[in-house]
Design a protein around this motif. Structure first.
Motif, PDB file in Angstrom:
ATOM      1  N   ASN A 174       0.817  -1.218   0.000  1.00 13.67           N
ATOM      2  CA  ASN A 174       0.000   0.000   0.000  1.00 13.67           C
ATOM      3  C   ASN A 174       0.851   1.267   0.000  1.00 13.67           C
ATOM      4  N   HIS A 175       1.951   1.261   0.759  1.00 13.06           N
ATOM      5  CA  HIS A 175       2.854   2.414   0.729  1.00 13.06           C
ATOM      6  C   HIS A 175       3.380   2.626  -0.690  1.00 13.06           C
ATOM      7  N   ILE A 176       3.801   1.530  -1.300  1.00 11.56           N
ATOM      8  CA  ILE A 176       4.379   1.601  -2.644  1.00 11.56           C
ATOM      9  C   ILE A 176       3.358   2.115  -3.650  1.00 11.56           C
ATOM     10  N   ASP A 177       2.144   1.589  -3.578  1.00 11.03           N
ATOM     11  CA  ASP A 177       1.108   2.010  -4.532  1.00 11.03           C
ATOM     12  C   ASP A 177       0.709   3.467  -4.318  1.00 11.03           C
ATOM     13  N   PHE A 178       0.556   3.862  -3.063  1.00 15.89           N
ATOM     14  CA  PHE A 178       0.194   5.254  -2.774  1.00 15.89           C
ATOM     15  C   PHE A 178       1.307   6.227  -3.168  1.00 15.89           C
ATOM     16  N   ALA A 179       2.551   5.770  -3.077  1.00 12.22           N
ATOM     17  CA  ALA A 179       3.691   6.641  -3.380  1.00 12.22           C
ATOM     18  C   ALA A 179       3.989   6.741  -4.869  1.00 12.22           C
ATOM     19  N   GLY A 180       3.370   5.862  -5.658  1.00 15.50           N
ATOM     20  CA  GLY A 180       3.595   5.917  -7.101  1.00 15.50           C
ATOM     21  C   GLY A 180       4.628   4.943  -7.612  1.00 15.50           C
ATOM     22  N   GLY A 181       4.944   3.914  -6.831  1.00 12.74           N
ATOM     23  CA  GLY A 181       5.893   2.895  -7.259  1.00 12.74           C
ATOM     24  C   GLY A 181       7.030   2.700  -6.279  1.00 12.74           C
ATOM     25  N   ILE A 182       7.766   1.622  -6.476  1.00 13.13           N
ATOM     26  CA  ILE A 182       8.834   1.245  -5.554  1.00 13.13           C
ATOM     27  C   ILE A 182       9.932   2.294  -5.484  1.00 13.13           C
ATOM     28  N   THR A 183      10.447   2.688  -6.633  1.00 18.29           N
ATOM     29  CA  THR A 183      11.580   3.625  -6.650  1.00 18.29           C
ATOM     30  C   THR A 183      11.206   4.954  -6.016  1.00 18.29           C
ATOM     31  N   LYS A 184      10.024   5.445  -6.340  1.00 14.73           N
ATOM     32  CA  LYS A 184       9.579   6.709  -5.753  1.00 14.73           C
ATOM     33  C   LYS A 184       9.406   6.572  -4.245  1.00 14.73           C
ATOM     34  N   ALA A 185       8.855   5.445  -3.795  1.00 16.72           N
ATOM     35  CA  ALA A 185       8.652   5.232  -2.358  1.00 16.72           C
ATOM     36  C   ALA A 185       9.985   5.239  -1.618  1.00 16.72           C
ATOM     37  N   ILE A 186      10.986   4.584  -2.184  1.00 16.76           N
ATOM     38  CA  ILE A 186      12.307   4.533  -1.549  1.00 16.76           C
ATOM     39  C   ILE A 186      12.953   5.913  -1.532  1.00 16.76           C
ATOM     40  N   GLU A 187      12.890   6.611  -2.654  1.00 14.62           N
ATOM     41  CA  GLU A 187      13.485   7.954  -2.736  1.00 14.62           C
ATOM     42  C   GLU A 187      12.837   8.912  -1.744  1.00 14.62           C
ATOM     43  N   LYS A 188      11.510   8.887  -1.695  1.00 13.28           N
ATOM     44  CA  LYS A 188      10.790   9.767  -0.770  1.00 13.28           C
ATOM     45  C   LYS A 188      11.144   9.427   0.677  1.00 13.28           C
ATOM     46  N   THR A 189      11.273   8.147   0.962  1.00 11.55           N
ATOM     47  CA  THR A 189      11.618   7.718   2.320  1.00 11.55           C
ATOM     48  C   THR A 189      13.016   8.191   2.699  1.00 11.55           C
ATOM     49  N   GLN A 190      13.957   8.027   1.816  1.00 13.25           N
ATOM     50  CA  GLN A 190      15.333   8.450   2.102  1.00 13.25           C
ATOM     51  C   GLN A 190      15.422   9.963   2.284  1.00 13.25           C
ATOM     52  N   ASN A 191      14.664  10.705   1.497  1.00 10.71           N
ATOM     53  CA  ASN A 191      14.636  12.160   1.651  1.00 10.71           C
ATOM     54  C   ASN A 191      14.018  12.558   2.989  1.00 10.71           C
ATOM     55  N   TYR A 192      12.973  11.841   3.372  1.00  5.87           N
ATOM     56  CA  TYR A 192      12.304  12.106   4.652  1.00  5.87           C
ATOM     57  C   TYR A 192      13.263  11.857   5.821  1.00  5.87           C
ATOM     58  N   LEU A 193      13.954  10.728   5.792  1.00  7.46           N
ATOM     59  CA  LEU A 193      14.879  10.395   6.874  1.00  7.46           C
ATOM     60  C   LEU A 193      16.003  11.422   6.971  1.00  7.46           C
ATOM     61  N   LYS A 194      16.467  11.870   5.814  1.00  4.90           N
ATOM     62  CA  LYS A 194      17.529  12.879   5.807  1.00  4.90           C
ATOM     63  C   LYS A 194      17.023  14.208   6.354  1.00  4.90           C
TER      64      LYS A 194
END
Length: 285
Positions: free
Chosen positions: A171-191
């Motif tokens: 669900n996170h992946i689908d809401f975020a627009g895909g796997i790569t986008k979900a990972i990128e957004k997460t890494q930006n958030y953590l930073k």
């Protein structure tokens, strides 16, 4: 993972709330017929078989109810038990023993059942490199003691809650627009928020595994509902780039085969959500 101090705080909250819920303005059954100064003894009697868990939690409960209650332990956390075994004795004010009785039994019956099931899974994996993990599929309000029981049974704890690890599921992946986008957004958030949290990403097929591997900084890939052949291929693709975890409808009949596929971890919600309480009694003597 949460700190030891946080974990202890969770245990204190469980005890405080459980006594509030059970005792209210007083244990009137005991107050009505037992003198305040009366002293008594009780023993925790096993009427089942399995792995005992919750002895240290019982100590905490007795101390919370009455610091003058004294426990003598005859067995240790994680010991195998059978019908007729005595786990511990407790002595002190009779009213206090009765006030603590139900919480001690409820907790230890549940914890022992979880520890027993966990031990059975751990034993099935003997000789492999795979370790057993719990999940967040716990009873609301008592997660700390259920995860404690998993550890007593020889398993390992997954993340404690939503705040101590990142897990990007379907669900996170689908809401975020895909796997790569979900990972990128997460890494930006953590930073941005300067948080040091490990990232686990769920894969639903081998193509998603390949896409996850294109991103850096993923701690573990969760192989959700993969069959044996897909799991073996995923483990081959991932190599030593990150950890691997299998999950989804894995039971006593299939867990060994998944371990033989080479995954680091197997997680199972059944450890905590599908157990039958061990039969224990607290008997005066």
């Amino acid at each position: 993972m949460i700190s030891e101090a946080q974990f202890q705080k969770e245990l204190e909250i469980i005890i405080t709330n459980a006594i509030r819920e059970d005792v209210g303005d007083g244990d009137h059954s005991s107050l009505a017929c037992i003198p305040e100064t009366a002293q008594g003894k009780a023993k925790l009697l096993v009427k089942d078989e399995g792995v005992i868990a919750g002895i240290e939690f019982a100590k905490m409960v007795f101390a919370y109810v009455d610091k003058d209650l004294k426990m003598e332990t005859l067995l240790q956390e994680g010991d195998p038990v059978k019908y007729g075994d005595i786990v511990f004795t407790v002595h002190g004010r009779s009213q206090s023993i009765l006030k603590a009785e139900r919480l001690v039994l409820n907790a230890m019956q549940r914890m022992s059942a979880i520890a027993t099931k966990t031990r059975s899974f751990v034993d099935l994996l003997e000789g492999t490199r795979t370790k057993v993990l719990d999940t967040r599929k716990t009873t609301p309000g008592i997660r700390a003691i259920e995860k404690w029981a998993v550890k007593i049974g020889g398993g390992e704890n997954h993340r404690f809650a939503l705040y101590d690890m990142i897990m990007l599921k379907d669900n996170h992946i689908d809401f975020a627009g895909g796997i790569t986008k979900a990972i990128e957004k997460t890494q930006n958030y953590l930073k941005e928020y300067q948080k040091d949290l490990k990232i686990i990403v769920e894969a639903r097929d081998l193509e998603e595994v390949k896409e996850i591997l294109q991103s850096q900084g993923v701690y573990r890939i969760l192989l959700d509902n993969f069959d044996y052949e897909m799991t073996k291929e995923a483990v081959r693709l991932i190599g030593d780039q990150c950890q691997t975890e299998s999950s989804g409808n894995i039971n006593e009949k299939t867990i060994r085969e998944y371990a033989n596929c080479g995954v680091n971890y197997i997680s199972s919600g059944a450890l905590t959500h599908s157990v039958y309480n061990m039969d224990l009694s607290l008997k005066a003597f």
